[in-house]
Design a protein around this motif. Structure first.
Motif, PDB file in Angstrom:
ATOM      1  N   ASP A  29      39.104 -10.502 -53.656  1.00 41.07           N
ATOM      2  CA  ASP A  29      38.345 -10.535 -52.406  1.00 41.07           C
ATOM      3  C   ASP A  29      37.542 -11.826 -52.295  1.00 41.07           C
ATOM      4  O   ASP A  29      37.442 -12.415 -51.209  1.00 41.07           O
ATOM      5  CB  ASP A  29      37.413  -9.326 -52.324  1.00 41.07           C
ATOM      6  N   ALA A  30      36.977 -12.251 -53.411  1.00 39.67           N
ATOM      7  CA  ALA A  30      36.213 -13.502 -53.405  1.00 39.67           C
ATOM      8  C   ALA A  30      37.105 -14.691 -53.074  1.00 39.67           C
ATOM      9  O   ALA A  30      36.706 -15.598 -52.328  1.00 39.67           O
ATOM     10  CB  ALA A  30      35.543 -13.696 -54.764  1.00 39.67           C
ATOM     11  N   LEU A  31      38.320 -14.697 -53.601  1.00 38.89           N
ATOM     12  CA  LEU A  31      39.271 -15.769 -53.297  1.00 38.89           C
ATOM     13  C   LEU A  31      39.562 -15.824 -51.801  1.00 38.89           C
ATOM     14  O   LEU A  31      39.577 -16.906 -51.189  1.00 38.89           O
ATOM     15  CB  LEU A  31      40.572 -15.549 -54.070  1.00 38.89           C
ATOM     16  N   ARG A  32      39.781 -14.666 -51.201  1.00 39.01           N
ATOM     17  CA  ARG A  32      40.057 -14.631 -49.767  1.00 39.01           C
ATOM     18  C   ARG A  32      38.844 -15.096 -48.958  1.00 39.01           C
ATOM     19  O   ARG A  32      38.990 -15.787 -47.943  1.00 39.01           O
ATOM     20  CB  ARG A  32      40.482 -13.222 -49.353  1.00 39.01           C
ATOM     21  N   ASP A  33      37.652 -14.731 -49.412  1.00 35.21           N
ATOM     22  CA  ASP A  33      36.443 -15.157 -48.699  1.00 35.21           C
ATOM     23  C   ASP A  33      36.304 -16.680 -48.709  1.00 35.21           C
ATOM     24  O   ASP A  33      35.944 -17.289 -47.697  1.00 35.21           O
ATOM     25  CB  ASP A  33      35.208 -14.521 -49.340  1.00 35.21           C
ATOM     26  N   GLY A  71      25.475 -19.411 -49.645  1.00 36.56           N
ATOM     27  CA  GLY A  71      24.519 -18.343 -49.393  1.00 36.56           C
ATOM     28  C   GLY A  71      25.061 -16.945 -49.582  1.00 36.56           C
ATOM     29  O   GLY A  71      24.450 -15.964 -49.153  1.00 36.56           O
ATOM     30  N   ILE A  72      26.226 -16.816 -50.217  1.00 37.38           N
ATOM     31  CA  ILE A  72      26.826 -15.501 -50.463  1.00 37.38           C
ATOM     32  C   ILE A  72      26.623 -15.174 -51.938  1.00 37.38           C
ATOM     33  O   ILE A  72      27.240 -15.780 -52.815  1.00 37.38           O
ATOM     34  CB  ILE A  72      28.332 -15.497 -50.109  1.00 37.38           C
ATOM     35  N   ASN A  73      25.760 -14.224 -52.215  1.00 31.36           N
ATOM     36  CA  ASN A  73      25.349 -13.968 -53.591  1.00 31.36           C
ATOM     37  C   ASN A  73      25.995 -12.734 -54.207  1.00 31.36           C
ATOM     38  O   ASN A  73      25.455 -12.125 -55.122  1.00 31.36           O
ATOM     39  CB  ASN A  73      23.825 -13.851 -53.669  1.00 31.36           C
ATOM     40  N   SER A  74      27.140 -12.341 -53.678  1.00 31.69           N
ATOM     41  CA  SER A  74      27.842 -11.199 -54.255  1.00 31.69           C
ATOM     42  C   SER A  74      28.228 -11.498 -55.704  1.00 31.69           C
ATOM     43  O   SER A  74      28.641 -12.611 -56.035  1.00 31.69           O
ATOM     44  CB  SER A  74      29.103 -10.885 -53.444  1.00 31.69           C
ATOM     45  N   LYS A  75      28.115 -10.474 -56.518  1.00 33.86           N
ATOM     46  CA  LYS A  75      28.494 -10.606 -57.917  1.00 33.86           C
ATOM     47  C   LYS A  75      29.984 -10.321 -58.072  1.00 33.86           C
ATOM     48  O   LYS A  75      30.485  -9.314 -57.578  1.00 33.86           O
ATOM     49  CB  LYS A  75      27.689  -9.619 -58.769  1.00 33.86           C
ATOM     50  N   ILE A  76      30.703 -11.227 -58.763  1.00 33.49           N
ATOM     51  CA  ILE A  76      32.120 -10.995 -59.025  1.00 33.49           C
ATOM     52  C   ILE A  76      32.235 -10.125 -60.271  1.00 33.49           C
ATOM     53  O   ILE A  76      31.665 -10.434 -61.319  1.00 33.49           O
ATOM     54  CB  ILE A  76      32.883 -12.320 -59.209  1.00 33.49           C
ATOM     55  N   VAL A  77      32.970  -9.010 -60.126  1.00 29.94           N
ATOM     56  CA  VAL A  77      33.035  -8.024 -61.211  1.00 29.94           C
ATOM     57  C   VAL A  77      34.482  -7.806 -61.644  1.00 29.94           C
ATOM     58  O   VAL A  77      35.431  -8.087 -60.903  1.00 29.94           O
ATOM     59  CB  VAL A  77      32.409  -6.682 -60.787  1.00 29.94           C
ATOM     60  N   TYR A  78      34.607  -7.271 -62.863  1.00 23.23           N
ATOM     61  CA  TYR A  78      35.919  -7.079 -63.471  1.00 23.23           C
ATOM     62  C   TYR A  78      36.063  -5.637 -63.953  1.00 23.23           C
ATOM     63  O   TYR A  78      35.173  -4.817 -63.791  1.00 23.23           O
ATOM     64  CB  TYR A  78      36.114  -8.087 -64.603  1.00 23.23           C
TER      65      TYR A  78
END
Length: 715
Positions: free
Chosen positions: A435-439, A342-349
Motif C-alpha cells: 500500500d505504501a508503494l502505491r501511495d 507529511g504522511i506518518n503511517s507506520k509500515i508494518v510486516y
C-alpha cells in the motif's frame, strides 16, 4: 639523457604471491617495486636470466638473499610486467614452466603454464578412446583463439569428449575462454558464443604490442596497470580484495557502457552480480551523472544488504563520488519519502499484524470454512499483488496460482474479512509495504512540485522485490532518451522472500538488454554442485515471465565436497563444533568462519554454548555490517548471511523440524502454498551454502532434515 615514461602492469598472480610473503619480505618487495617503477633498467636491480625458461623475456629480480620477483622484460619498448614473487627456487620453477604472451586472435595478454597444459591433454586423452568423436571437432582453431583459448591449451580443448572433461579443463583456461567453453559445452551455438563475447569480427593483432594488449578487457582481468602510485600502495598495504580491481570481461562490458534502456543481469551465487552493480554505480557517477545535483539511487531488498553495499562502495569510490550515490533499501526509502510528504503511517510486516488478522478472522463465514492462513495468503498473493480495493474488483481478479479454488459466491462471502483487516490497519495508522508503494507512486504522478534528484537506479537482489517495487522504480526514473535509467541484477534461485516479478508488466522493457553471468568466483565446484542439487527439479523464472536455469553455471575453483555429519544430541554437536573451531583457530582467525542458523532463537543457544567453552563469537546483526576488526567466529541467520562470504561455513542444527521450518509449515493453507514455501526453504539453504569460499559443513542432531535424504537420492 631523459628516460622515456615507464609503464608497469602487475599481474593478479603477483598480488596473490605477494600477500603470502612474510611482512618483512613484503616491505622489501614493495621497495623493489618502487625502485623498479623509477627506472627498470638501472644496474642495481640485478636482472638474472632463468635457465631452461620457456619464455626468454622472463627475468628474475632480487628481493633479498632468499626471495626473487619474476618480471617480463621487453625486447623493446618501456612496458614491463611484474608476474610473481616467491622464494628463490619456487620463483624460478614458476617462471621455467610459463609463457607470457599476446593471444594472436583475441589480443589478450595471457600467462600459460605449458607443462600443466601438456599434462592436461594427456589426462583428457587417457579418459577417452581415440575412436570417440571429440566434442568440439567442428570448431576452428581460429575461433578458439578468438574466444581466448591460448595456443598451448588448444590440444586439451580439442581432446574434450564429456562434461567431466570440460570440468577438468575449465580451471586451467583464462576466464574469458572458460566462459566461452562452458557455453559451447552447454549447447550454445558458436555464433551465439561469439556474439556474447563480442568476438563476431576478427581483429588485426600485433603480437608484440603490449600497450594495446593491456587495453583489452580480458587483460584487465589479469593485470593492474599502475597509473596512480597511491592506488598501488593502497593495494599492497592490505590483502587484495580482487573484486575492487579485477573485473571479468563480461562484467566490465556490463559496467562501462552507455545503455539505451533498462538492463537485467542474471547469474548464480558467486558470479559477481553485486560487484557489477557496485562498479556500475561508480562508473555512472564518474562518467554520466556527474553534475553537482545528480544522484544515483542504489537500492536493495533488506537493510543489512544496503549497509554492506554502502561499506563496499566506500572501498572503491572517493568521497566526491559517494556524494552522488544514495544507498538505501527500498522499504526504508518509501517510509522516509512518505514522512517527507507529511504522511506518518507506520509500515508494518507479518509479525506486527498477527493480532489484527486474529481479530479480522472472527467474522469469517462458516462456509466456506477456510483457515486463517488461507486469508493471509489470499491477501498477500491476490489482493495486494493486484491492488484490489473493492468486492467488485475481487470478483473479477485472476487467482491463477492459488491452490484453493473459489466460486464467486464464496469470494463474496469471505470479502468482509479483508475489509475488516484493512479497516483495522487504517485505525492503527499502519500500512503494509504494498500500500505504501502505491501511495508513493500516486504522489509522484499526481502531486505537482515533487522532484527527485535520481537520474539512474541500480537494483540489487531483484528476485526478492515485488512488481509494486518495480512499478515505483519505473515512476521514480522515467524512460528517457539518455538511457542508463535502470540496471537490475538478481538470481531467482536465491529468492528467499517469496516475491515474483515480470518486469515487462511494470513498464520495464529489457529485450536486447538481458545478460547472464555464468562463472562462480567464490565457491569451489564441489560446493556449487551440492548447493545447486538442493534446487533440483524446481522451476525458476527469469524476472520477466520466462524460465531460467543453472545448466551453464560453473566454478573454476576446486576443493572438498561439503561435509555432512549427524549427532545424537545437541551437546554432541556442540562438542564437535568446539573441536573444529579450536582446530581452525590454530591456523587462521576464526573471523573467517561463520555459523549459520535458521532462526534468531537458535543463535541465542549457540552463543551461550560457545561462551561456555570460551570460544569468542560475534553475531552479525540485521542492522549492522560485520565488523571485520572484531575477533571471533561469526554467527548469523540464513537470511542475514545473504551478500556475505567466509572461508568456512557451518550450517548448524540442520534438523528435521528446523529445515524446513516446521512451525511455519503447519500454518500453510494448501498444497500449492506448501510447495512454494518448501521451494523458498531450499533456496535459503542454497544461499547459505554458497556463502562459503573453501568449505561447507552441514551438521545436525537427532533426525536430519528431509532435504538431506532427497539430496542423497538425487546425487
Amino acid at each position: 639523457m631523459s628516460i622515456p615514461p615507464i609503464r608497469l602492469a602487475i599481474a593478479i598472480d603477483f598480488f596473490d604471491s605477494y600477500n603470502r610473503l612474510p611482512k618483512k619480505v613484503q616491505g622489501k618487495a614493495s621497495k623493489l617495486i618502487d625502485q623498479f617503477k623509477k627506472n627498470p633498467t638501472q644496474t642495481g636491480l640485478n636482472y638474472e636470466s632463468i635457465k631452461n625458461a620457456r619464455d626468454s623475456n622472463l627475468k628474475s629480480l632480487r628481493v633479498d638473499q632468499s626471495y626473487r620477483a619474476i618480471v617480463r622484460k621487453p625486447d623493446n619498448g618501456n612496458t614491463y610486467l611484474l608476474l610473481w614473487v616467491d622464494k628463490h627456487d619456487q620463483a624460478y620453477q614458476w617462471a621455467q614452466n610459463r609463457v607470457c604472451k599476446i593471444n594472436s586472435e583475441s589480443g589478450a595478454l595471457q600467462i600459460v603454464d605449458v607443462e600443466q597444459a601438456q599434462n592436461l591433454e594427456k589426462q583428457i586423452n587417457h579418459n577417452n578412446s581415440s575412436e570417440v568423436i571429440r566434442r568440439f571437432s567442428q570448431i576452428s582453431t581460429r575461433h578458439f583463439l578468438r574466444l581466448g583459448v591460448p595456443e598451448e591449451l588448444l590440444p586439451s580443448v580439442r581432446a574434450v569428449v564429456s562434461d567431466s572433461d570440460i570440468d577438468q579443463l575449465l580451471p586451467q583456461l583464462p576466464e574469458e575462454a572458460a566462459d566461452a567453453i562452458l557455453m559451447l559445452g552447454a549447447g550454445y551455438s558458436l555464433e551465439t558464443v561469439l556474439k556474447e563475447h563480442h568476438k563476431l569480427k576478427s581483429e588485426v593483432i600485433d603480437p608484440n604490442n603490449l600497450d594495446e594488449a593491456l587495453s583489452k578487457d580480458e587483460t584487465k582481468r589479469r593485470f593492474f596497470l599502475v597509473e596512480d602510485d597511491s592506488a598501488l600502495q593502497e593495494i599492497l598495504a592490505a590483502p587484495l580484495e580482487k573484486w575492487r580491481v579485477f573485473l571479468h570481461p563480461s562484467q566490465r562490458r556490463l559496467v562501462e557502457r552507455d545503455w539505451n534502456g533498462p538492463v537485467r543481469v542474471l547469474g548464480g551465487a558467486g558470479t559477481g552480480k553485486t560487484v557489477v552493480a557496485i562498479h556500475r554505480a561508480k562508473w555512472l557517477a564518474q562518467h554520466c551523472f556527474n553534475q553537482e545535483n545528480d544522484r544515483i539511487f542504489f537500492t536493495t531488498f533488506t537493510r543489512n544488504l544496503a549497509i554492506d553495499i554502502q561499506m563496499n562502495l566506500h572501498k572503491i569510490c572517493s568521497s566526491n563520488i559517494m556524494k552522488r550515490i544514495h544507498v538505501e533499501n527500498i522499504d526504508s526509502w518509501v517510509s522516509n519519502f512518505l514522512k517527507s510528504e507529511g504522511i506518518n503511517s507506520k509500515i508494518v510486516y507479518e509479525e506486527q499484524v498477527k493480532n489484527l488478522w486474529q481479530e479480522a478472522y472472527t467474522i469469517a463465514p462458516t462456509s466456506p470454512s477456510l483457515p486463517l492462513s488461507f486469508y493471509k495468503d489470499e491477501w498477500k498473493d491476490v489482493i495486494q499483488v493486484h491492488g484490489v480495493r473493492t468486492l467488485k474488483d475481487y470478483l473479477k481478479v485472476s487467482r491463477v496460482g492459488r491452490g484453493t479454488s473459489l466460486k464467486r459466491s464464496e469470494r463474496a462471502a469471505i470479502w468482509p474479512v479483508f475489509e475488516e483487516y484493512r479497516s483495522l490497519l487504517q485505525h492503527k495508522g499502519w500500512k503494509e509495504i504494498e500500500d505504501a508503494l502505491r501511495d508513493v507512486c500516486s504522489l509522484l504522478k499526481n502531486k505537482p512540485g515533487i522532484t527527485l534528484p535520481f537520474r539512474s537506479i541500480i537494483v540489487d537482489e531483484a528476485q526478492d522485490m515485488s512488481e509494486g517495487v518495480f512499478q515505483l522504480l519505473r515512476t521514480i526514473v522515467v524512460s528517457n532518451n539518455q538511457g542508463n535509467d535502470l540496471f537490475i541484477v538478481g538470481d531467482p534461485h536465491q529468492r528467499i522472500y517469496g516475491h515474483k516479478v515480470v518486469l515487462s508488466h511494470c513498464g520495464i522493457e529489457i529485450r536486447g538488454r538481458s545478460h547472464k553471468l555464468r562463472i562462480n568466483y567464490r565457491t569451489t565446484e564441489q560446493i556449487r554442485k551440492w548447493a545447486t542439487a538442493m534446487l533440483k527439479d524446481i522451476p525458476f523464472d527469469d524476472l520477466d515471465g520466462k524460465l531460467d536455469n543453472l545448466n551453464d553455471y560453473r566454478s573454476l575453483l576446486q576443493g572438498t565436497v561439503p561435509n555432512i555429519q549427524g549427532f545424537s544430541s545437541f551437546e554432541d554437536e556442540i562438542n564437535f563444533l568446539i573441536y573444529k573451531l579450536k582446530t581452525i583457530s590454530e591456523s587462521e582467525p576464526l573471523s573467517n568462519t561463520c555459523l549459520v542458523l535458521r532462526t534468531n532463537q537458535l543463535i541465542k543457544h549457540y552463543l551461550h554454548a560457545l561462551n561456555e567453552h570460551n570460544i569468542q563469537a560475534q553475531q552479525i546483526k540485521p542492522s549492522e555490517p560485520d565488523n571485520e576488526e572484531k575477533p571471533g567466529v561469526r554467527i548469523a541467520t540464513m537470511h542475514r548471511v545473504k551478500g556475505l562470504q567466509f572461508n568456512r561455513i557451518f550450517i548448524c542444527s540442520f534438523n528435521y523440524d528446523l529445515i524446513p521450518l516446521k512451525f511455519a509449515l503447519q500454518d500453510i493453507s494448501d498444497d500449492t502454498a506448501r510447495q512454494n514455501f518448501l521451494h523458498l526453504e531450499r533456496s535459503l539453504v542454497h544461499v547459505a551454502a554458497t556463502r562459503a569460499i573453501q568449505e561447507v559443513n552441514i551438521i545436525y542432531y537427532g533426525k536430519p532434515s528431509p532435504f538431506l535424504s532427497s539430496l542423497e537420492q538425487d546425487c
